[in-house]
Write an enzyme that holds these catalytic residues in place. Sequence first.
Site, PDB file in Angstrom:
ATOM      1  N   SER A 127     -52.947 -28.911  38.544  1.00  0.00           N
ATOM      2  CA  SER A 127     -53.314 -27.733  39.348  1.00  0.00           C
ATOM      3  C   SER A 127     -52.739 -27.796  40.759  1.00  0.00           C
ATOM      4  O   SER A 127     -52.678 -28.865  41.373  1.00  0.00           O
ATOM      5  CB  SER A 127     -54.845 -27.665  39.427  1.00  0.00           C
ATOM      6  OG  SER A 127     -55.243 -26.776  40.437  1.00  0.00           O
ATOM      7  N   GLU A 129     -54.334 -26.981  43.160  1.00  0.00           N
ATOM      8  CA  GLU A 129     -55.421 -27.457  44.027  1.00  0.00           C
ATOM      9  C   GLU A 129     -55.157 -28.886  44.497  1.00  0.00           C
ATOM     10  O   GLU A 129     -55.707 -29.317  45.511  1.00  0.00           O
ATOM     11  CB  GLU A 129     -56.756 -27.392  43.282  1.00  0.00           C
ATOM     12  CG  GLU A 129     -57.293 -25.993  43.065  1.00  0.00           C
ATOM     13  CD  GLU A 129     -57.764 -25.306  44.339  1.00  0.00           C
ATOM     14  OE1 GLU A 129     -58.380 -25.972  45.184  1.00  0.00           O
ATOM     15  OE2 GLU A 129     -57.495 -24.108  44.496  1.00  0.00           O
ATOM     16  N   TYR A 151     -63.068 -31.348  42.177  1.00  0.00           N
ATOM     17  CA  TYR A 151     -62.198 -30.849  41.094  1.00  0.00           C
ATOM     18  C   TYR A 151     -60.767 -31.327  41.299  1.00  0.00           C
ATOM     19  O   TYR A 151     -60.134 -31.865  40.385  1.00  0.00           O
ATOM     20  CB  TYR A 151     -62.251 -29.310  41.068  1.00  0.00           C
ATOM     21  CG  TYR A 151     -61.163 -28.663  40.229  1.00  0.00           C
ATOM     22  CD1 TYR A 151     -61.281 -28.566  38.852  1.00  0.00           C
ATOM     23  CD2 TYR A 151     -60.017 -28.137  40.834  1.00  0.00           C
ATOM     24  CE1 TYR A 151     -60.285 -27.975  38.079  1.00  0.00           C
ATOM     25  CE2 TYR A 151     -59.016 -27.535  40.073  1.00  0.00           C
ATOM     26  CZ  TYR A 151     -59.153 -27.459  38.695  1.00  0.00           C
ATOM     27  OH  TYR A 151     -58.156 -26.873  37.948  1.00  0.00           O
TER      28      TYR A 151
HETATM   29  P1  NDP Z   1     -61.349 -22.087  31.654  1.00  0.00           P
HETATM   30  O1  NDP Z   1     -62.445 -22.516  32.569  1.00  0.00           O
HETATM   31  O2  NDP Z   1     -61.242 -20.650  31.273  1.00  0.00           O
HETATM   32  O3  NDP Z   1     -61.467 -22.943  30.290  1.00  0.00           O
HETATM   33  C1  NDP Z   1     -61.902 -24.275  30.290  1.00  0.00           C
HETATM   34  C2  NDP Z   1     -62.030 -24.741  28.859  1.00  0.00           C
HETATM   35  O4  NDP Z   1     -62.455 -26.110  28.841  1.00  0.00           O
HETATM   36  C3  NDP Z   1     -63.050 -23.959  28.018  1.00  0.00           C
HETATM   37  O5  NDP Z   1     -62.534 -23.783  26.722  1.00  0.00           O
HETATM   38  C4  NDP Z   1     -64.241 -24.912  27.974  1.00  0.00           C
HETATM   39  O6  NDP Z   1     -65.058 -24.742  26.851  1.00  0.00           O
HETATM   40  C5  NDP Z   1     -63.493 -26.244  27.874  1.00  0.00           C
HETATM   41  N1  NDP Z   1     -64.335 -27.401  28.182  1.00  0.00           N
HETATM   42  C6  NDP Z   1     -65.067 -27.628  29.299  1.00  0.00           C
HETATM   43  N2  NDP Z   1     -65.696 -28.809  29.213  1.00  0.00           N
HETATM   44  C7  NDP Z   1     -65.353 -29.350  28.008  1.00  0.00           C
HETATM   45  C8  NDP Z   1     -65.691 -30.557  27.336  1.00  0.00           C
HETATM   46  N3  NDP Z   1     -66.496 -31.468  27.880  1.00  0.00           N
HETATM   47  N4  NDP Z   1     -65.146 -30.796  26.116  1.00  0.00           N
HETATM   48  C9  NDP Z   1     -64.329 -29.889  25.545  1.00  0.00           C
HETATM   49  N5  NDP Z   1     -63.983 -28.724  26.119  1.00  0.00           N
HETATM   50  C10 NDP Z   1     -64.496 -28.467  27.341  1.00  0.00           C
HETATM   51  O7  NDP Z   1     -59.976 -22.603  32.303  1.00  0.00           O
HETATM   52  P2  NDP Z   1     -58.528 -21.890  32.309  1.00  0.00           P
HETATM   53  O8  NDP Z   1     -58.194 -21.454  30.939  1.00  0.00           O
HETATM   54  O9  NDP Z   1     -58.455 -20.940  33.442  1.00  0.00           O
HETATM   55  O10 NDP Z   1     -57.608 -23.127  32.723  1.00  0.00           O
HETATM   56  C11 NDP Z   1     -57.086 -24.021  31.740  1.00  0.00           C
HETATM   57  C12 NDP Z   1     -56.808 -25.360  32.391  1.00  0.00           C
HETATM   58  O11 NDP Z   1     -55.845 -25.209  33.426  1.00  0.00           O
HETATM   59  C13 NDP Z   1     -58.013 -26.020  33.046  1.00  0.00           C
HETATM   60  O12 NDP Z   1     -57.889 -27.423  32.888  1.00  0.00           O
HETATM   61  C14 NDP Z   1     -57.868 -25.644  34.518  1.00  0.00           C
HETATM   62  O13 NDP Z   1     -58.521 -26.579  35.344  1.00  0.00           O
HETATM   63  C15 NDP Z   1     -56.359 -25.697  34.648  1.00  0.00           C
HETATM   64  N6  NDP Z   1     -55.791 -24.852  35.682  1.00  0.00           N
HETATM   65  C16 NDP Z   1     -56.108 -23.523  35.717  1.00  0.00           C
HETATM   66  C17 NDP Z   1     -55.558 -22.707  36.669  1.00  0.00           C
HETATM   67  C18 NDP Z   1     -55.875 -21.240  36.698  1.00  0.00           C
HETATM   68  O14 NDP Z   1     -55.535 -20.594  37.704  1.00  0.00           O
HETATM   69  N7  NDP Z   1     -56.458 -20.679  35.655  1.00  0.00           N
HETATM   70  C19 NDP Z   1     -54.622 -23.244  37.681  1.00  0.00           C
HETATM   71  C20 NDP Z   1     -54.275 -24.628  37.486  1.00  0.00           C
HETATM   72  C21 NDP Z   1     -54.860 -25.395  36.535  1.00  0.00           C
HETATM   73  P3  NDP Z   1     -66.338 -23.724  26.868  1.00  0.00           P
HETATM   74  O15 NDP Z   1     -65.786 -22.378  26.471  1.00  0.00           O
HETATM   75  O16 NDP Z   1     -67.236 -24.324  25.854  1.00  0.00           O
HETATM   76  O17 NDP Z   1     -66.912 -23.724  28.268  1.00  0.00           O
HETATM   77  P1  GDP Z   2     -59.495 -21.643  43.200  1.00  0.00           P
HETATM   78  O1  GDP Z   2     -58.265 -21.463  43.995  1.00  0.00           O
HETATM   79  O2  GDP Z   2     -59.287 -22.385  41.919  1.00  0.00           O
HETATM   80  O3  GDP Z   2     -60.639 -22.211  43.971  1.00  0.00           O
HETATM   81  O4  GDP Z   2     -59.894 -20.160  42.685  1.00  0.00           O
HETATM   82  P2  GDP Z   2     -61.073 -19.168  43.115  1.00  0.00           P
HETATM   83  O5  GDP Z   2     -60.706 -17.849  42.538  1.00  0.00           O
HETATM   84  O6  GDP Z   2     -62.417 -19.717  42.747  1.00  0.00           O
HETATM   85  O7  GDP Z   2     -61.003 -19.123  44.707  1.00  0.00           O
HETATM   86  C1  GDP Z   2     -59.833 -18.699  45.365  1.00  0.00           C
HETATM   87  C2  GDP Z   2     -60.124 -18.511  46.849  1.00  0.00           C
HETATM   88  O8  GDP Z   2     -60.993 -17.394  46.998  1.00  0.00           O
HETATM   89  C3  GDP Z   2     -60.829 -19.710  47.511  1.00  0.00           C
HETATM   90  O9  GDP Z   2     -60.210 -19.937  48.750  1.00  0.00           O
HETATM   91  C4  GDP Z   2     -62.249 -19.200  47.721  1.00  0.00           C
HETATM   92  O10 GDP Z   2     -62.902 -19.776  48.863  1.00  0.00           O
HETATM   93  C5  GDP Z   2     -61.982 -17.710  47.955  1.00  0.00           C
HETATM   94  N1  GDP Z   2     -63.184 -16.882  47.744  1.00  0.00           N
HETATM   95  C6  GDP Z   2     -63.718 -16.014  48.648  1.00  0.00           C
HETATM   96  N2  GDP Z   2     -64.823 -15.458  48.155  1.00  0.00           N
HETATM   97  C7  GDP Z   2     -65.012 -15.970  46.911  1.00  0.00           C
HETATM   98  C8  GDP Z   2     -65.998 -15.759  45.914  1.00  0.00           C
HETATM   99  O11 GDP Z   2     -66.952 -15.000  46.076  1.00  0.00           O
HETATM  100  N3  GDP Z   2     -65.846 -16.459  44.748  1.00  0.00           N
HETATM  101  C9  GDP Z   2     -64.794 -17.314  44.551  1.00  0.00           C
HETATM  102  N4  GDP Z   2     -64.686 -17.957  43.357  1.00  0.00           N
HETATM  103  N5  GDP Z   2     -63.852 -17.539  45.495  1.00  0.00           N
HETATM  104  C10 GDP Z   2     -63.960 -16.876  46.664  1.00  0.00           C
END
Ligand code: NDP
Ligand code: GDP
Length: 327
Positions: A127, A129, A151
Amino acid sequence: MPTALITGITGQDGAYLSQLLLEKGYRVVGLLRRSASADVIGERLRWLGILDQVELVDGNLTDLSSLIRIMETVKPDEIYNLAAQSFVAASWQQPLLTGSVTGVGAVNVLEAVRIVRSDARFYQASSSEMFGLIQEPVQNEKTPFYPRSPYAVAKLYAHWMTVNYRESFGMHASSGILFNHESPLRGIEFVTRKVTDGVARIKLGLATQLPLGNLDATRDWGHARDYVRAMHLMLQQETPDDYVVATGRTTSIRDFCRIAFSYVGLNFEDHVVTRSDLLRPAEVQVLLGDADKARSALDWAPSVTLEEMIAEMIEADLARHRGQSRS
Ligand code: NDP
Ligand code: GDP
């Protein structure tokens, strides 16, 4: 027919990646963690109309023996580790869980692959992040990391373990350093979806206000459908490597709100309120990625603009709320 195993298949990226791999003729198997709410599992896969085309197997990232069993029975050629506790804000509330799922959980998957399927190709969902308190104005694969949340620290551990398994055991393990990517399937707690859902509810008269935290942070937002293409491309390369995936454009939360509210003819300043309890203990103020390496080595480029993505998300949220108010 190649077999892909996706952890996190029920999440945003898992759903779009499944769709892409099915289109490419893969057998797609997803790891599913047991839940008491089995009736709502697979909502995103259902939304894409592919729930009955994927195989789901029981397991958990924190349970190494379940992962070993799955590797033995599924025999995947490609493993995409997308599962995580993925919400930054929640990682301060549950730092140990975040460490054990997002950090150690990834190593459990690496271990299961090393023990059972060491020739398989492995993708780690790293990520942006990890750049956190940015050390360079534009971040690429060479930019030093400075994580700012439990995270991001957990993701950094998983990232370096992926690099380490590649270098130690010669595994085909790649890490995609993906900047934020969104879609109608994004979790409702993330700011983009919170805004598009709020816009839809306000437009339909179901709400009047949208509470947010820091409006000045900026993110490099792309579309999840574009970003899962990059994941797949990484595993098709001869040599495993790490790649930044980003659009090269950064936008503040404030400007995201401006674009989103104006899409339905509203002024965001009339509806957005800021609340101090939504601020984070440590903030990632700016993220802006340089994906030149992915562009040249993978021939990857984003295809959806921010404005197009916001429109798609708002239309989906309007449809969801109209559907709900009918029932
Ligand atoms: P989501 O939060 O939508 O999905 C997370 C998934 O992980 C869900 O299927 C969840 O299952 C599963 N999960 C959580 N805990 C466990 C566990 N203990 N065992 C098995 N499965 C588990 O994430 P995204 O699809 O948005 O992101 C995919 C990946 O990419 C993540 O690792 C995220 O951190 C990373 N990422 C995402 C970004 C983004 O902008 N979206 C940016 C950079 C990295 P359940 O449905 O049961 O909760
Ligand atoms: P992140 O980049 O994975 O933390 O994705 P988020 O969508 O959770 O947050 C993106 C940015 O939006 C961060 O800088 C947050 O502090 C800002 N933010 C401002 N208001 C909110 C809110 O109400 N919810 C979330 N999730 N983020 C917020």
